[in-house]
Design an enzyme around this catalytic site. Structure first.
Site, PDB file in Angstrom:
ATOM      1  N   TYR A  58       0.814  -1.220   0.000  1.00  0.00           N
ATOM      2  CA  TYR A  58       0.000   0.000   0.000  1.00  0.00           C
ATOM      3  C   TYR A  58       0.852   1.276   0.000  1.00  0.00           C
ATOM      4  CZ  TYR A  58      -4.470  -2.438   0.551  1.00  0.00           C
ATOM      5  OH  TYR A  58      -5.595  -3.207   0.355  1.00  0.00           O
ATOM      6  N   PHE A 113      -5.460   7.414   6.185  1.00  0.00           N
ATOM      7  CA  PHE A 113      -5.892   6.076   6.601  1.00  0.00           C
ATOM      8  C   PHE A 113      -4.797   5.014   6.482  1.00  0.00           C
ATOM      9  CE2 PHE A 113      -7.274   6.714   2.142  1.00  0.00           C
ATOM     10  CZ  PHE A 113      -6.649   5.645   1.518  1.00  0.00           C
ATOM     11  N   ARG A 158     -13.562  -5.283 -10.820  1.00  0.00           N
ATOM     12  CA  ARG A 158     -14.005  -4.048 -10.157  1.00  0.00           C
ATOM     13  C   ARG A 158     -15.526  -3.936 -10.174  1.00  0.00           C
ATOM     14  NH1 ARG A 158     -10.042  -0.890  -8.598  1.00  0.00           N
ATOM     15  NH2 ARG A 158     -11.176   1.084  -8.597  1.00  0.00           N
ATOM     16  N   THR A 168     -15.542   1.232  -3.374  1.00  0.00           N
ATOM     17  CA  THR A 168     -14.677   1.084  -2.196  1.00  0.00           C
ATOM     18  C   THR A 168     -15.479   1.177  -0.898  1.00  0.00           C
ATOM     19  OG1 THR A 168     -12.857   2.090  -3.418  1.00  0.00           O
ATOM     20  CG2 THR A 168     -12.648   2.039  -1.021  1.00  0.00           C
ATOM     21  N   ARG A 192     -18.897  -6.005  -2.107  1.00  0.00           N
ATOM     22  CA  ARG A 192     -18.804  -5.061  -0.990  1.00  0.00           C
ATOM     23  C   ARG A 192     -20.190  -4.719  -0.441  1.00  0.00           C
ATOM     24  NH1 ARG A 192     -13.934  -1.851  -3.890  1.00  0.00           N
ATOM     25  NH2 ARG A 192     -12.178  -2.759  -2.742  1.00  0.00           N
ATOM     26  N   GLU A 234       1.237  -5.861  -8.759  1.00  0.00           N
ATOM     27  CA  GLU A 234       0.683  -6.498  -7.550  1.00  0.00           C
ATOM     28  C   GLU A 234       0.807  -8.017  -7.600  1.00  0.00           C
ATOM     29  OE1 GLU A 234      -2.463  -2.835  -6.706  1.00  0.00           O
ATOM     30  OE2 GLU A 234      -3.265  -4.831  -7.119  1.00  0.00           O
TER      31      GLU A 234
HETATM   32  P1  CMP Z   1      -8.318  -1.057  -1.415  1.00  0.00           P
HETATM   33  O1  CMP Z   1      -9.001  -1.245  -2.728  1.00  0.00           O
HETATM   34  O2  CMP Z   1      -7.605  -2.242  -0.869  1.00  0.00           O
HETATM   35  O3  CMP Z   1      -7.305   0.171  -1.513  1.00  0.00           O
HETATM   36  C1  CMP Z   1      -6.974   0.991  -0.411  1.00  0.00           C
HETATM   37  C2  CMP Z   1      -7.743   0.633   0.821  1.00  0.00           C
HETATM   38  O4  CMP Z   1      -7.718   1.597   1.855  1.00  0.00           O
HETATM   39  C3  CMP Z   1      -9.209   0.503   0.496  1.00  0.00           C
HETATM   40  O5  CMP Z   1      -9.432  -0.630  -0.318  1.00  0.00           O
HETATM   41  C4  CMP Z   1      -9.812   0.475   1.892  1.00  0.00           C
HETATM   42  O6  CMP Z   1      -9.734  -0.820   2.488  1.00  0.00           O
HETATM   43  C5  CMP Z   1      -8.871   1.390   2.679  1.00  0.00           C
HETATM   44  N1  CMP Z   1      -9.448   2.659   3.048  1.00  0.00           N
HETATM   45  C6  CMP Z   1      -9.679   3.066   4.304  1.00  0.00           C
HETATM   46  N2  CMP Z   1     -10.186   4.296   4.327  1.00  0.00           N
HETATM   47  C7  CMP Z   1     -10.274   4.705   3.043  1.00  0.00           C
HETATM   48  C8  CMP Z   1     -10.729   5.912   2.433  1.00  0.00           C
HETATM   49  N3  CMP Z   1     -11.194   6.943   3.133  1.00  0.00           N
HETATM   50  N4  CMP Z   1     -10.687   5.972   1.080  1.00  0.00           N
HETATM   51  C9  CMP Z   1     -10.195   4.928   0.349  1.00  0.00           C
HETATM   52  N5  CMP Z   1      -9.754   3.784   0.898  1.00  0.00           N
HETATM   53  C10 CMP Z   1      -9.799   3.659   2.222  1.00  0.00           C
END
Ligand code: CMP
Length: 139
Positions: free
Chosen positions: A50, A58, A86, A92, A103, A127
């Site tokens: 990440y 975050f 996706r 998300t 989700r 990745e």
């Molecule tokens: P992911 O697709 O794994 O990519 C980044 C991750 O950060 C996202 O999914 C979430 O699990 C996490 N995350 C936590 N807070 C936020 C936020 N405010 N915006 C985007 N991702 C977040």
């Protein structure tokens, strides 16, 4: 074209014994699991994976969450796999996710959102290489 993407079934989902349910949703969407392993990410792996989010507020919580329990990392193959994945994952934030998406069905919060999926073919390749050796992927 048939392409590959990278997926993670996150700790909130493995904790609730949803590995099969999530994988079935991916398969039902037309994706094929061509590599899969259950791992407990180290702090180093989570931080590195990440790294693009390092400056985001975050980031520390996200790394703590991703190392809080087992995850299942997978390589998925299918027609335009990044987009297909996706679409079936949904937004998300589960509050914004469409009906029937993973989700919407399973995520607990924007952080504990059950799955990760690559956002481009370029990132998918990066990745996949982060977690898998070429010989671990069997198409
Ligand atoms: P992911 O697709 O794994 O990519 C980044 C991750 O950060 C996202 O999914 C979430 O699990 C996490 N995350 C936590 N807070 C936020 C936020 N405010 N915006 C985007 N991702 C977040």
């Amino acid at each position: 074209a048939v392409t590959r993407t990278f997926s993670i079934i996150k700790p909130d989902a493995t904790r609730r014994n949803l590995t099969g349910a999530v994988t079935k949703a991916l398969e039902d969407a037309g994706l094929r699991v061509v590599a899969s392993k259950r791992i407990h990410m180290t702090n180093e792996q989570a931080g590195g994976f990440y790294a693009v989010h390092k400056e985001r507020p975050f980031y520390n919580d996200l790394c703590a969450f991703m190392t809080s329990g087992p995850v299942v990392v997978q390589v998925l193959e299918g027609e335009d796999a990044v987009k297909l994945n996706r679409d079936v994952m949904g937004a998300t934030n589960p509050a914004d996710a469409a009906e029937g998406t993973i989700r919407k069905l399973f995520a607990e919060s924007i952080e504990a959102n059950s799955v990760h999926g690559s956002d481009s073919d370029e990132n998918a390749a990066i990745e996949i290489a982060f977690f898998f050796k070429p010989e671990e992927i069997v198409g």
